[in-house]
Design a protein around this motif. Structure first.
Motif, PDB file in Angstrom:
ATOM      1  N   ALA A 120       1.866   1.946  -3.449  1.00 55.50           N
ATOM      2  CA  ALA A 120       0.728   2.406  -4.249  1.00 55.50           C
ATOM      3  C   ALA A 120       0.408   3.870  -3.963  1.00 55.50           C
ATOM      4  O   ALA A 120       0.159   4.656  -4.884  1.00 55.50           O
ATOM      5  CB  ALA A 120      -0.486   1.527  -3.981  1.00 55.50           C
ATOM      6  N   VAL A 121       0.428   4.254  -2.686  1.00 54.80           N
ATOM      7  CA  VAL A 121       0.112   5.634  -2.319  1.00 54.80           C
ATOM      8  C   VAL A 121       1.159   6.597  -2.888  1.00 54.80           C
ATOM      9  O   VAL A 121       0.820   7.633  -3.480  1.00 54.80           O
ATOM     10  CB  VAL A 121       0.013   5.777  -0.787  1.00 54.80           C
ATOM     11  N   ASP A 164       2.022  10.201  -9.725  1.00 50.45           N
ATOM     12  CA  ASP A 164       1.271  10.306 -10.980  1.00 50.45           C
ATOM     13  C   ASP A 164       0.519  11.631 -11.052  1.00 50.45           C
ATOM     14  O   ASP A 164       0.470  12.281 -12.109  1.00 50.45           O
ATOM     15  CB  ASP A 164       0.298   9.138 -11.116  1.00 50.45           C
ATOM     16  N   VAL A 165      -0.086  12.017  -9.925  1.00 53.67           N
ATOM     17  CA  VAL A 165      -0.784  13.307  -9.883  1.00 53.67           C
ATOM     18  C   VAL A 165       0.206  14.444 -10.096  1.00 53.67           C
ATOM     19  O   VAL A 165      -0.064  15.405 -10.830  1.00 53.67           O
ATOM     20  CB  VAL A 165      -1.531  13.472  -8.549  1.00 53.67           C
ATOM     21  N   ARG A 220      10.705   7.905  -8.605  1.00 52.22           N
ATOM     22  CA  ARG A 220      10.422   6.840  -9.571  1.00 52.22           C
ATOM     23  C   ARG A 220      11.685   6.062  -9.921  1.00 52.22           C
ATOM     24  O   ARG A 220      11.655   4.829 -10.031  1.00 52.22           O
ATOM     25  CB  ARG A 220       9.795   7.437 -10.832  1.00 52.22           C
ATOM     26  N   ARG A 270       0.809  -1.205   0.000  1.00 53.53           N
ATOM     27  CA  ARG A 270       0.000   0.000   0.000  1.00 53.53           C
ATOM     28  C   ARG A 270       0.848   1.264   0.000  1.00 53.53           C
ATOM     29  O   ARG A 270       0.484   2.257  -0.632  1.00 53.53           O
ATOM     30  CB  ARG A 270      -0.930  -0.005   1.216  1.00 53.53           C
ATOM     31  N   MET A 320       3.211   6.197  -5.419  1.00 50.52           N
ATOM     32  CA  MET A 320       3.176   6.267  -6.876  1.00 50.52           C
ATOM     33  C   MET A 320       1.948   6.994  -7.394  1.00 50.52           C
ATOM     34  O   MET A 320       1.996   7.664  -8.421  1.00 50.52           O
ATOM     35  CB  MET A 320       3.244   4.856  -7.460  1.00 50.52           C
ATOM     36  N   ARG A 321       0.828   6.898  -6.692  1.00 48.21           N
ATOM     37  CA  ARG A 321      -0.344   7.656  -7.135  1.00 48.21           C
ATOM     38  C   ARG A 321      -0.125   9.155  -6.932  1.00 48.21           C
ATOM     39  O   ARG A 321      -0.537   9.966  -7.761  1.00 48.21           O
ATOM     40  CB  ARG A 321      -1.577   7.193  -6.355  1.00 48.21           C
TER      41      ARG A 321
END
Length: 305
Positions: free
Chosen positions: A127-128, A134-135, A183, A124, A130-131
């Motif tokens: 995921a957090v 992405d934003v 990244r 998680r 990387m999101r």
């Protein structure tokens, strides 16, 4: 011993490739002169542009010394306030480099730390992070910097704006550049975490933080150095853009962007030197840093040679 000779071989390859690239040598000289001039600005500049007693309004708009009406005291002329333009450029370069280096250092620490943790722990947390990245990538860097700068100005007390302006500017630019570090660190950590030396460190019971910093980080520094070099040019350009828009460094501490903004107000009235020389300084410095970043990328990636 094998690690020692591997490092020696890499160092020899770097020197060999550097000596075979005249463009890289010129870029390195320009970068060295820029840093040298910025660091020694208080000692080599003809005057202090921050000292009100060091310039006279009667000397404003003087052209370069070789032009008609030029004054031998001012090699490349003066600005609208009578400040020696050469001194202003030296001090402005110093301020731009300070903000650029501080912003990249902040972005590198934040992005590399989050990338290491995301790549090592996954799940998680990965995921957090990387999101959020992405934003961040969906927004232009200049827009992110303007947004952070505006929020900080709204939160901080008005009487502290001038004192904390450089800090706010550094954080604003750093928050717009951390994604590339995150990244890259995450992708490299994904590769490294399954290798035997990491598994051995985990079996020995080492703390995950120590494994990430001592074991994994040194092995992923190559790509991060390249990103740091390229982002330094981006950070300097962002600072110049923000200062050009009037939301950068304080007006009493002009950077290259501030000098360019001042010069554009008088370019059509014939005082071309006020905008030309700061612009050329900014362009040459950014191009030289980008060339050095491209050289590091080729050195650290043999497939690009």
């Amino acid at each position: 011993m094998l690690e020692y000779w591997r490092r020696v071989r890499i160092e020899n390859e770097v020197i060999y490739l550097f000596l075979r690239s005249p463009i890289t040598q010129i870029a390195a000289i320009i970068a060295f002169v820029s840093v040298f001039g910025a660091l020694l600005a208080p000692w080599i500049a003809p005057s202090n542009p921050y000292d009100l007693a060091s310039f006279d309004l009667l000397d404003s708009f003087l052209p370069p010394m070789w032009a008609d009406g030029g004054d031998p005291r001012y090699f490349i002329g003066t600005d609208d306030q009578g400040r020696d333009l050469l001194s202003s450029i030296l001090y402005g370069t110093r301020l731009s480099l300070l903000v650029g280096l501080s912003s990249v250092a902040f972005a590198a620490i934040l992005g590399t730390g989050l990338g290491l943790a995301a790549g090592y722990f996954g799940g998680r947390f990965d995921a957090v992070v990387m999101r959020i990245a992405d934003v961040q990538l969906s927004l232009p860097a200049i827009l992110t910097a303007l947004l952070v700068d505006g929020v900080a100005r709204g939160i901080l007390p008005r009487e502290q704006h001038e004192d904390l302006l450089l800090v706010v500017l550094t954080v604003a630019i750093g928050l717009s550049l951390w994604v590339n570090f995150a990244r890259t660190a995450r992708a490299s950590t994904f590769v490294e975490r399954n290798k035997e030396y990491v598994q051995a460190a985990e079996i020995m019971g080492l703390h995950p933080l120590r494994i990430m910093i001592v074991a994994i980080l040194p092995n992923i520094m190559g790509p991060l150095l390249v990103i740091g070099t390229v982002d330094l040019a981006v950070a300097i350009l962002l600072e110049a853009t923000l200062s050009f828009l009037g939301v950068g460094v304080p007006p009493n501490q002009p950077s290259l962007g501030t000098l360019i903004r001042i010069g554009t107000e008088y370019i059509f009235s014939g005082e071309w030197w006020i905008v030309i020389f700061p612009s050329l300084t900014l362009i040459i410095m950014i191009v030289s840093i980008n060339i050095l970043g491209d050289f590091l990328r080729r050195v650290l990636n043999p497939r690009l040679r």
